[in-house]
Design an enzyme around this catalytic site. Structure first.
Site, PDB file in Angstrom:
ATOM      1  N   THR A   8      31.495 114.984 -68.739  1.00 25.47           N
ATOM      2  CA  THR A   8      30.968 115.158 -69.460  1.00 25.47           C
ATOM      3  C   THR A   8      30.418 113.703 -70.891  1.00 25.47           C
ATOM      4  O   THR A   8      31.827 112.987 -70.658  1.00 25.47           O
ATOM      5  CB  THR A   8      31.649 116.441 -70.268  1.00 25.47           C
ATOM      6  OG1 THR A   8      31.211 116.279 -72.328  1.00 25.47           O
ATOM      7  CG2 THR A   8      33.257 115.593 -71.261  1.00 25.47           C
ATOM      8  N   ASN A   9      29.995 113.564 -72.045  1.00 26.29           N
ATOM      9  CA  ASN A   9      29.806 112.574 -72.895  1.00 26.29           C
ATOM     10  C   ASN A   9      30.989 113.195 -74.225  1.00 26.29           C
ATOM     11  O   ASN A   9      30.685 112.124 -75.363  1.00 26.29           O
ATOM     12  CB  ASN A   9      28.749 111.791 -73.061  1.00 26.29           C
ATOM     13  CG  ASN A   9      27.971 111.414 -72.245  1.00 26.29           C
ATOM     14  OD1 ASN A   9      28.825 110.583 -71.392  1.00 26.29           O
ATOM     15  ND2 ASN A   9      27.097 111.403 -72.049  1.00 26.29           N
ATOM     16  N   ASN A  10      31.101 114.677 -74.409  1.00 26.69           N
ATOM     17  CA  ASN A  10      31.432 115.161 -75.483  1.00 26.69           C
ATOM     18  C   ASN A  10      33.277 114.475 -75.439  1.00 26.69           C
ATOM     19  O   ASN A  10      33.254 115.293 -74.805  1.00 26.69           O
ATOM     20  CB  ASN A  10      31.511 116.210 -75.242  1.00 26.69           C
ATOM     21  CG  ASN A  10      31.874 117.202 -76.482  1.00 26.69           C
ATOM     22  OD1 ASN A  10      32.760 116.882 -77.149  1.00 26.69           O
ATOM     23  ND2 ASN A  10      30.956 118.347 -77.022  1.00 26.69           N
ATOM     24  N   LYS A  13      35.445 117.888 -75.850  1.00 24.34           N
ATOM     25  CA  LYS A  13      35.847 118.482 -74.596  1.00 24.34           C
ATOM     26  C   LYS A  13      37.115 117.988 -73.957  1.00 24.34           C
ATOM     27  O   LYS A  13      37.799 118.481 -73.197  1.00 24.34           O
ATOM     28  CB  LYS A  13      34.600 118.856 -74.330  1.00 24.34           C
ATOM     29  CG  LYS A  13      33.455 119.687 -74.257  1.00 24.34           C
ATOM     30  CD  LYS A  13      32.119 120.266 -73.258  1.00 24.34           C
ATOM     31  CE  LYS A  13      31.449 120.825 -73.643  1.00 24.34           C
ATOM     32  NZ  LYS A  13      30.583 120.992 -72.649  1.00 24.34           N
ATOM     33  N   ASP A  69      28.604 124.008 -66.840  1.00 25.44           N
ATOM     34  CA  ASP A  69      26.913 124.271 -67.612  1.00 25.44           C
ATOM     35  C   ASP A  69      26.890 125.561 -67.726  1.00 25.44           C
ATOM     36  O   ASP A  69      27.625 126.686 -67.483  1.00 25.44           O
ATOM     37  CB  ASP A  69      25.859 124.541 -65.958  1.00 25.44           C
ATOM     38  CG  ASP A  69      24.653 124.302 -66.924  1.00 25.44           C
ATOM     39  OD1 ASP A  69      24.091 123.108 -67.493  1.00 25.44           O
ATOM     40  OD2 ASP A  69      23.502 124.197 -65.996  1.00 25.44           O
ATOM     41  N   PHE A 148      27.530 126.757 -82.567  1.00 18.42           N
ATOM     42  CA  PHE A 148      26.412 125.704 -82.579  1.00 18.42           C
ATOM     43  C   PHE A 148      25.800 126.711 -81.882  1.00 18.42           C
ATOM     44  O   PHE A 148      26.009 128.053 -81.329  1.00 18.42           O
ATOM     45  CB  PHE A 148      26.948 124.686 -81.641  1.00 18.42           C
ATOM     46  CG  PHE A 148      27.308 124.560 -80.024  1.00 18.42           C
ATOM     47  CD1 PHE A 148      29.063 125.318 -79.897  1.00 18.42           C
ATOM     48  CD2 PHE A 148      26.343 124.376 -79.194  1.00 18.42           C
ATOM     49  CE1 PHE A 148      28.998 125.331 -79.179  1.00 18.42           C
ATOM     50  CE2 PHE A 148      26.753 124.934 -78.078  1.00 18.42           C
ATOM     51  CZ  PHE A 148      28.207 125.244 -77.650  1.00 18.42           C
ATOM     52  N   LYS A 171      37.645 132.025 -81.668  1.00 17.77           N
ATOM     53  CA  LYS A 171      36.218 131.780 -80.920  1.00 17.77           C
ATOM     54  C   LYS A 171      36.837 130.457 -79.466  1.00 17.77           C
ATOM     55  O   LYS A 171      36.687 130.924 -78.282  1.00 17.77           O
ATOM     56  CB  LYS A 171      34.815 130.517 -81.316  1.00 17.77           C
ATOM     57  CG  LYS A 171      34.235 130.973 -79.938  1.00 17.77           C
ATOM     58  CD  LYS A 171      32.597 129.686 -80.680  1.00 17.77           C
ATOM     59  CE  LYS A 171      32.170 129.484 -79.284  1.00 17.77           C
ATOM     60  NZ  LYS A 171      30.453 127.965 -79.139  1.00 17.77           N
TER      61      LYS A 171
HETATM   62  P1  IMP Z   1      26.463 123.613 -72.195  1.00 12.91           P
HETATM   63  O1  IMP Z   1      25.497 123.246 -70.755  1.00 12.91           O
HETATM   64  O2  IMP Z   1      27.224 123.967 -72.310  1.00 12.91           O
HETATM   65  O3  IMP Z   1      25.674 121.891 -72.812  1.00 12.91           O
HETATM   66  O4  IMP Z   1      24.871 124.094 -73.178  1.00 12.91           O
HETATM   67  C1  IMP Z   1      23.916 125.102 -72.203  1.00 12.91           C
HETATM   68  C2  IMP Z   1      23.234 125.116 -74.085  1.00 12.91           C
HETATM   69  O5  IMP Z   1      24.001 126.979 -73.904  1.00 12.91           O
HETATM   70  C3  IMP Z   1      23.577 124.940 -75.102  1.00 12.91           C
HETATM   71  O6  IMP Z   1      22.790 124.013 -76.021  1.00 12.91           O
HETATM   72  C4  IMP Z   1      23.109 125.904 -75.942  1.00 12.91           C
HETATM   73  O7  IMP Z   1      21.753 126.544 -76.602  1.00 12.91           O
HETATM   74  C5  IMP Z   1      23.520 127.308 -75.494  1.00 12.91           C
HETATM   75  N1  IMP Z   1      25.772 127.949 -75.656  1.00 12.91           N
HETATM   76  C6  IMP Z   1      26.248 127.005 -74.290  1.00 12.91           C
HETATM   77  N2  IMP Z   1      27.513 127.700 -74.675  1.00 12.91           N
HETATM   78  C7  IMP Z   1      27.327 127.693 -75.879  1.00 12.91           C
HETATM   79  C8  IMP Z   1      28.034 128.555 -76.961  1.00 12.91           C
HETATM   80  O8  IMP Z   1      29.593 128.727 -77.095  1.00 12.91           O
HETATM   81  N3  IMP Z   1      27.400 128.539 -78.169  1.00 12.91           N
HETATM   82  C9  IMP Z   1      26.279 129.266 -78.244  1.00 12.91           C
HETATM   83  N4  IMP Z   1      25.567 128.261 -77.748  1.00 12.91           N
HETATM   84  C10 IMP Z   1      26.445 128.176 -76.359  1.00 12.91           C
END
Ligand code: IMP
Length: 190
Positions: A8-10, A13, A69, A148, A171
């Protein structure tokens, strides 16, 4: 100490995991290992995409790695937006993405949905998969400004507020990501 990369780049996290595994694993993120490439996420499942990311790091940097993911699955929409959650409307604009969901669910009484996270942990040449799911419903309109992504339209079961109306600490205790991470950390500590 055993080095473990979080793909990740976050930074937020990364810090969370670093704290949780302090003294047991040295957690590095993509920035720490100098990985600047956009790792392809071309699989058609969360598991496939998480595994693409973790194996990319293992192959190119020769370090153990985990990747996550996530996305939103809506029952009445055949589990869409799923792996397309980040760009469901064609853009990364979260309001546009939520509006598309609400439009597709117009008149639909089945509002059941779930957030899902899949983690692929590639350690000692083996892929271990951990999954976290939180079930809930999709509201008729947006509510709340915290969080988000789809948080303003997702109400977890057992609550009468959306993720976007919930304190971040709360959350982070019940979320799909928290559940998957807890499973992985129990595995790593065991
Ligand atoms: P990622 O794989 O964690 O980057 O999530 C991919 C996408 O899923 C994000 O860009 C959000 O649109 C949606 N998403 C994942 N987790 C959440 C959450 O906890 N709240 C709201 N949207 C989420």
């Amino acid at each position: 100490m055993h080095k473990l990369v979080f793909a990740t780049n976050n930074q937020h996290k990364t810090d969370e995991i670093r704290l949780a595994l302090a003294g047991q694993y040295e957690i590095l993120n993509l920035n720490d290992i100098g990985c600047t490439e956009d790792i392809p996420e071309t699989a058609d499942t969360f598991e496939g995409n998480a595994t693409l990311k973790s194996s990319y790091v293992v192959e190119n940097f020769k370090l153990d790695c985990f990747a996550d993911d996530s996305g939103l699955e809506i029952e009445a929409l055949n589990n869409e937006p799923g792996i397309f959650s980040a760009r469901y409307s064609g853009s990364r604009d979260t309001v546009e993405n939520m509006q598309l969901v609400l439009q597709k669910l117009k008149g639909q009484t089945n509002r059941r949905a779930k957030f899902k996270t899949v983690i692929s942990l590639m350690i000692a040449g083996q892929n271990h998969i951990f999954e976290g799911v939180i079930e809930g419903t999709i509201r008729e309109s947006l509510s709340g400004i915290k969080g988000f992504g789809y948080d303003p339209i997702f109400q977890p079961n057992g609550y009468d507020i959306t993720f976007a109306e919930m304190e971040m600490e709360e959350k982070n205790k019940i979320s799909h990501r928290a559940i998957a991470l807890k499973k992985m950390m129990e595995f790593l500590k065991g």
